[in-house]
Design an enzyme around this catalytic site. Sequence first.
Site, PDB file in Angstrom:
ATOM      1  N   PHE A  17       0.879  -0.959  -0.125  1.00 41.76           N
ATOM      2  CA  PHE A  17       0.000   0.114   0.151  1.00 41.76           C
ATOM      3  C   PHE A  17       1.064   1.222   0.030  1.00 41.76           C
ATOM      4  O   PHE A  17       2.127   1.139   0.229  1.00 41.76           O
ATOM      5  CB  PHE A  17      -0.959   0.218   1.137  1.00 41.76           C
ATOM      6  CG  PHE A  17      -2.468  -0.371   1.078  1.00 41.76           C
ATOM      7  CD1 PHE A  17      -2.548  -1.268   0.099  1.00 41.76           C
ATOM      8  CD2 PHE A  17      -3.270   0.127   1.671  1.00 41.76           C
ATOM      9  CE1 PHE A  17      -3.931  -1.663  -0.362  1.00 41.76           C
ATOM     10  CE2 PHE A  17      -4.749  -0.003   1.491  1.00 41.76           C
ATOM     11  CZ  PHE A  17      -4.870  -1.069   0.433  1.00 41.76           C
ATOM     12  N   HIS A  30      -8.570  10.755  -0.582  1.00 42.77           N
ATOM     13  CA  HIS A  30      -7.986   9.801  -1.348  1.00 42.77           C
ATOM     14  C   HIS A  30      -7.887  10.057  -2.417  1.00 42.77           C
ATOM     15  O   HIS A  30      -8.537  10.733  -3.064  1.00 42.77           O
ATOM     16  CB  HIS A  30      -9.217   8.542  -1.140  1.00 42.77           C
ATOM     17  CG  HIS A  30      -8.453   7.209  -1.391  1.00 42.77           C
ATOM     18  ND1 HIS A  30      -8.047   6.763  -2.516  1.00 42.77           N
ATOM     19  CD2 HIS A  30      -8.312   6.223  -0.656  1.00 42.77           C
ATOM     20  CE1 HIS A  30      -7.600   5.603  -2.598  1.00 42.77           C
ATOM     21  NE2 HIS A  30      -7.657   5.226  -1.402  1.00 42.77           N
ATOM     22  N   HIS A  70     -12.006  11.075   2.258  1.00 47.46           N
ATOM     23  CA  HIS A  70     -12.225   9.780   2.665  1.00 47.46           C
ATOM     24  C   HIS A  70     -12.066   9.530   4.009  1.00 47.46           C
ATOM     25  O   HIS A  70     -12.701   8.511   4.525  1.00 47.46           O
ATOM     26  CB  HIS A  70     -11.017   9.049   1.769  1.00 47.46           C
ATOM     27  CG  HIS A  70     -11.040   7.523   2.025  1.00 47.46           C
ATOM     28  ND1 HIS A  70     -12.141   6.538   1.858  1.00 47.46           N
ATOM     29  CD2 HIS A  70     -10.031   6.776   2.632  1.00 47.46           C
ATOM     30  CE1 HIS A  70     -11.749   5.161   2.124  1.00 47.46           C
ATOM     31  NE2 HIS A  70     -10.628   5.397   2.496  1.00 47.46           N
ATOM     32  N   GLN A  92      -8.353  13.486   5.208  1.00 46.69           N
ATOM     33  CA  GLN A  92      -7.574  12.934   4.001  1.00 46.69           C
ATOM     34  C   GLN A  92      -8.446  12.998   2.799  1.00 46.69           C
ATOM     35  O   GLN A  92      -9.619  12.258   3.002  1.00 46.69           O
ATOM     36  CB  GLN A  92      -7.256  11.481   4.354  1.00 46.69           C
ATOM     37  CG  GLN A  92      -6.582  10.630   3.207  1.00 46.69           C
ATOM     38  CD  GLN A  92      -5.930   9.224   3.891  1.00 46.69           C
ATOM     39  OE1 GLN A  92      -6.778   8.279   3.933  1.00 46.69           O
ATOM     40  NE2 GLN A  92      -4.594   9.201   4.337  1.00 46.69           N
ATOM     41  N   GLU A 139      -6.988   1.530  -2.798  1.00 47.14           N
ATOM     42  CA  GLU A 139      -5.783   1.547  -3.173  1.00 47.14           C
ATOM     43  C   GLU A 139      -5.130   0.302  -3.634  1.00 47.14           C
ATOM     44  O   GLU A 139      -3.996   0.342  -4.078  1.00 47.14           O
ATOM     45  CB  GLU A 139      -5.070   2.019  -2.029  1.00 47.14           C
ATOM     46  CG  GLU A 139      -3.659   2.570  -1.996  1.00 47.14           C
ATOM     47  CD  GLU A 139      -3.133   3.567  -1.030  1.00 47.14           C
ATOM     48  OE1 GLU A 139      -1.974   3.310  -0.557  1.00 47.14           O
ATOM     49  OE2 GLU A 139      -4.046   4.187  -0.285  1.00 47.14           O
ATOM     50  N   ARG A 167      -3.288   9.612   7.083  1.00 47.82           N
ATOM     51  CA  ARG A 167      -3.172   8.180   7.292  1.00 47.82           C
ATOM     52  C   ARG A 167      -2.508   7.297   6.520  1.00 47.82           C
ATOM     53  O   ARG A 167      -3.059   7.412   5.416  1.00 47.82           O
ATOM     54  CB  ARG A 167      -4.687   7.683   7.513  1.00 47.82           C
ATOM     55  CG  ARG A 167      -4.913   6.032   7.772  1.00 47.82           C
ATOM     56  CD  ARG A 167      -6.365   5.758   8.216  1.00 47.82           C
ATOM     57  NE  ARG A 167      -7.127   6.028   6.939  1.00 47.82           N
ATOM     58  CZ  ARG A 167      -7.425   5.151   6.114  1.00 47.82           C
ATOM     59  NH1 ARG A 167      -6.597   3.932   6.167  1.00 47.82           N
ATOM     60  NH2 ARG A 167      -8.084   5.168   5.189  1.00 47.82           N
ATOM     61  N   ARG A 210      -0.779   9.294   0.451  1.00 45.85           N
ATOM     62  CA  ARG A 210      -1.918   9.595  -0.182  1.00 45.85           C
ATOM     63  C   ARG A 210      -2.036  11.167  -0.371  1.00 45.85           C
ATOM     64  O   ARG A 210      -2.476  11.618  -1.534  1.00 45.85           O
ATOM     65  CB  ARG A 210      -3.017   9.165   0.730  1.00 45.85           C
ATOM     66  CG  ARG A 210      -3.371   7.679   0.764  1.00 45.85           C
ATOM     67  CD  ARG A 210      -4.514   7.132   1.649  1.00 45.85           C
ATOM     68  NE  ARG A 210      -4.742   5.751   1.274  1.00 45.85           N
ATOM     69  CZ  ARG A 210      -5.565   5.092   1.966  1.00 45.85           C
ATOM     70  NH1 ARG A 210      -6.429   5.593   2.977  1.00 45.85           N
ATOM     71  NH2 ARG A 210      -5.979   3.928   1.567  1.00 45.85           N
ATOM     72  N   LEU A 255     -14.946   5.150  -3.601  1.00 49.13           N
ATOM     73  CA  LEU A 255     -13.541   4.962  -3.656  1.00 49.13           C
ATOM     74  C   LEU A 255     -13.207   3.849  -4.452  1.00 49.13           C
ATOM     75  O   LEU A 255     -13.834   2.788  -4.838  1.00 49.13           O
ATOM     76  CB  LEU A 255     -13.284   4.250  -2.121  1.00 49.13           C
ATOM     77  CG  LEU A 255     -11.869   4.062  -2.073  1.00 49.13           C
ATOM     78  CD1 LEU A 255     -11.165   5.336  -1.942  1.00 49.13           C
ATOM     79  CD2 LEU A 255     -11.511   3.274  -0.401  1.00 49.13           C
TER      80      LEU A 255
END
Length: 611
Positions: free
Chosen positions: A151, A267, A382, A265, A287, A417, A318, A284
């Site tokens: 990730f 995304h 997100h 955040q 990821e 995050r 991110r 979404l």
Amino acid sequence: MPMSHNQPNPLFNRNPSSAADEVNRSQASRSIDYEYVSVPVLVIGAGAAGARTAIELTENGMETLVIGKRDHGDAHTTWAAGGINAALGNLDSDDDWRIHAADTLKEGHFVNDPMAVETVTKAMPDRLHELARWGTPFDRTDDGRINQRYFGAQSFRRTAFVGDRTGEALLDTLIKRAKSLNIPYRENVLVTELLADDNRVYGAVAVNLETAKFILFEAAHVVLAAGGYSALYGRHSSRDDENTADGPALAYRAGANLLDLEFVQFHPTGMVGDRYSDEWDGRLVTEAVRGEGGRLYNSDGERFMERYSPNQLELDARDVVARAIATEISEGRGTDNGGVYLDISHRDAAFIRERLPRMYERFQRLGVDISKQPIEVAPTAHYSMGGVDIDWTTGRTAVDRLYAVGETTAGVHGANRLGGNSLAETVVMGKVVGEHIVDLDAEMPTMPNKVRAHAERVMHSLVACTDTDGDVSPSALIADLRGVMDEHAGIIRDAETLWSGFETIREIRDRTTSLRIEGGLTSDDFELAVDLSFMLTVTEGVLRGALKREESRGAHFRSDFPETHESWRQNILYTQTDTGPALWHRDVARPTPEIESAIDEGYELEYHLLE
């Protein structure tokens, strides 16, 4: 008699407790029908964090009740698709919890609570194996070990997964475990206010959304697991009735402190609605698509992350990837639909169907074969890194016997995050909070008469809210609020736009005096009005915090203060006082030597391993 639209609506008073006491005092002597429920531990929220807390409590003999405003199993956890982090070292043997902690702190730009980071990263291998024992069907390597993928900003392959439906599988596991323990659960129950006095919580006022009957919950301990506040934005990855700031707002009104609300955040890869319909706008694209090798291209066919992050490319942090995409779009290199392209078609079709089954099926239904065609994406709100300030060894808030877990809290993620850490946080802290409460005195307190009387006045005031002669719908004001946040507090901010947004939010609050709620306590209007009251409370905190933090750090980017400053390596707390909201700073503690050594060793993801 209807409430005049010139009369302040008690839902939107900045001090809801006093508002309920002031509105319709003449009604206080009238009886109001409500259900009374007494329970040692009340868990508000039924996603992964709430479920894991309840499991720990019940396994240790503590009577617990879980309530949620949706059907059992219908929680935001299911949208965490890509995976859950634990330093197992199954694919990269050099990985360990110290490096996981270092990655988390670096991604959080070093304003994380180091105790929170250590608590989560150190416990996660055990929590992951526990989930596997309970039945979570993690993808496995050929030799039977739990598989792991990259990730963004992870130094090693650390993210365990169930295809691209990890959150759903994890929540299914927890719910099955809870049902096997006969943990009681009540669904379609909307909590409107916590009942606290003299810095102690006693329970909550709620409405059964199916029957319109009020419920007075009395509890020795209350655990908030009610989600975050990313749905303050119009373009967001949640459903519209999720992450509407319920948890942070309830805690703040009860006397708890909120922390770092400015860190939201975005995304990098949300679906672009103009192509896929408004129903899918902002949803979404996990990821995991980039974790399995997906590449980003602009409308000129350039793999533009080579400009912004030549080493980590699409798997940089991110905030870095989201700002890069926003820059490409703003400078005219976006698609006609306002996005960029995410392409994984260079991977084998069978590999895509195996590792990304949900994404493959979703886009197939929308007429796009991702094994042959690119997806159009753009950043979407997100996750909220900010939330309730807690003690990370216990989950306690500043209010006695009130706890918070999951996205309702702040501290572990800092300014941004690390992908895969949200699910990790829920299962670790659910166990921590449960263990702590079990060790305490579970004797039921006697709810003071004045608290019970206040609860009844709250119920009267809520009934009065549904009998108004206004001309503004809650949905219209929510749409306006979200428009303000999109325009004034998005990926790139400055003082002028933030101040303008703050003034506009004040105007929206003023317009609540003309609110119209049709259909009574079971109506969509009533639920949206409660959501709006939570959203306004936290929105003001986000804007105040973003104005206060005169630097750029992680997900908070100020174009008028584009640099990161060591002097701002602080947390901003948002507190309710007798004279209104107040902001204050707190220094961030240093990590332990073990974690500092891992930071100094300088581990970093090597993107070429995906080529």
